[in-house]
Design a protein around this motif. Structure first.
Motif, short mmCIF file in Angstrom:
data_model
loop_
_atom_site.label_atom_id
_atom_site.label_comp_id
_atom_site.label_asym_id
_atom_site.label_seq_id
_atom_site.Cartn_x
_atom_site.Cartn_y
_atom_site.Cartn_z
N ARG A 1 55.19 82.96 43.11
CA ARG A 1 53.85 83.45 42.77
C ARG A 1 53.85 84.97 42.76
O ARG A 1 53.32 85.59 41.84
CB ARG A 1 52.82 82.92 43.77
N ARG A 2 54.46 85.57 43.78
CA ARG A 2 54.53 87.04 43.83
C ARG A 2 55.29 87.59 42.62
O ARG A 2 54.87 88.57 42.01
CB ARG A 2 55.18 87.51 45.13
N GLU A 3 56.41 86.96 42.28
CA GLU A 3 57.22 87.42 41.15
C GLU A 3 56.47 87.29 39.83
O GLU A 3 56.49 88.20 39.00
CB GLU A 3 58.53 86.64 41.09
N VAL A 4 55.82 86.15 39.63
CA VAL A 4 55.08 85.94 38.38
C VAL A 4 53.87 86.86 38.32
O VAL A 4 53.54 87.39 37.25
CB VAL A 4 54.68 84.45 38.22
N PHE A 5 53.21 87.10 39.43
CA PHE A 5 52.07 88.01 39.46
C PHE A 5 52.52 89.41 39.04
O PHE A 5 51.86 90.08 38.23
CB PHE A 5 51.44 88.04 40.86
N GLU A 6 53.64 89.87 39.59
CA GLU A 6 54.17 91.18 39.23
C GLU A 6 54.55 91.21 37.75
O GLU A 6 54.28 92.18 37.04
CB GLU A 6 55.37 91.54 40.11
N GLN A 7 55.18 90.17 37.28
CA GLN A 7 55.55 90.08 35.87
C GLN A 7 54.30 90.15 34.98
O GLN A 7 54.28 90.87 33.99
CB GLN A 7 56.32 88.79 35.60
N ALA A 8 53.26 89.43 35.35
CA ALA A 8 52.02 89.43 34.57
C ALA A 8 51.38 90.81 34.58
O ALA A 8 50.85 91.27 33.55
CB ALA A 8 51.05 88.39 35.12
N ARG A 9 51.46 91.51 35.71
CA ARG A 9 50.92 92.87 35.78
C ARG A 9 51.67 93.79 34.81
O ARG A 9 51.07 94.57 34.08
CB ARG A 9 51.02 93.40 37.21
N GLU A 10 53.00 93.67 34.81
CA GLU A 10 53.81 94.50 33.91
C GLU A 10 53.54 94.17 32.44
O GLU A 10 53.42 95.08 31.61
CB GLU A 10 55.29 94.32 34.23
N VAL A 11 53.44 92.89 32.12
CA VAL A 11 53.15 92.49 30.74
C VAL A 11 51.77 92.97 30.32
O VAL A 11 51.58 93.44 29.20
CB VAL A 11 53.29 90.96 30.57
N SER A 12 50.82 92.90 31.22
CA SER A 12 49.47 93.39 30.93
C SER A 12 49.49 94.87 30.61
O SER A 12 48.86 95.33 29.65
CB SER A 12 48.55 93.10 32.11
N ALA A 13 50.22 95.64 31.41
CA ALA A 13 50.32 97.09 31.16
C ALA A 13 51.00 97.36 29.82
O ALA A 13 50.55 98.22 29.05
CB ALA A 13 51.08 97.76 32.30
N ASP A 14 52.06 96.62 29.53
CA ASP A 14 52.74 96.77 28.24
C ASP A 14 51.82 96.41 27.07
O ASP A 14 51.83 97.06 26.03
CB ASP A 14 54.00 95.91 28.18
#
Length: 84
Positions: free
Chosen positions: A59-72
């Protein structure tokens, strides 16, 4: 986008759901296999704890990934607006 989808599937599929132990209903079987049943139950509960920790980490890893994708994605939208 295909790469992102593949990466998400990799992250989401790495926790292994523990199989519940067999618990007999016949009192004679319970007495005969009591030590084995205790060990199986204790192993199961330890595996469940490990499974929950794994899910929390994912969950932590996917949350961080989603944050990065959102910023991109925001950056991409801003780039498109700048070209208009």
């Amino acid at each position: 986008m295909a790469v992102l989808s593949w990466g998400s599937a990799t992250i989401a599929g790495s926790c292994l759901l523990p199989a519940p132990p067999w618990m007999p209903t016949d009192p004679d079987d319970v007495r005969a296999y009591a030590d084995l049943l205790r060990r199986d139950a204790e192993t199961y509960f330890a595996d469940v704890e490990q499974y929950f920790r794994c899910l929390d980490q994912q969950r932590r890893e996917v949350f961080e990934q989603a944050r990065e994708v959102s910023a991109d994605y925001v950056h991409m939208l801003e780039s498109l607006q700048a070209k208009e």
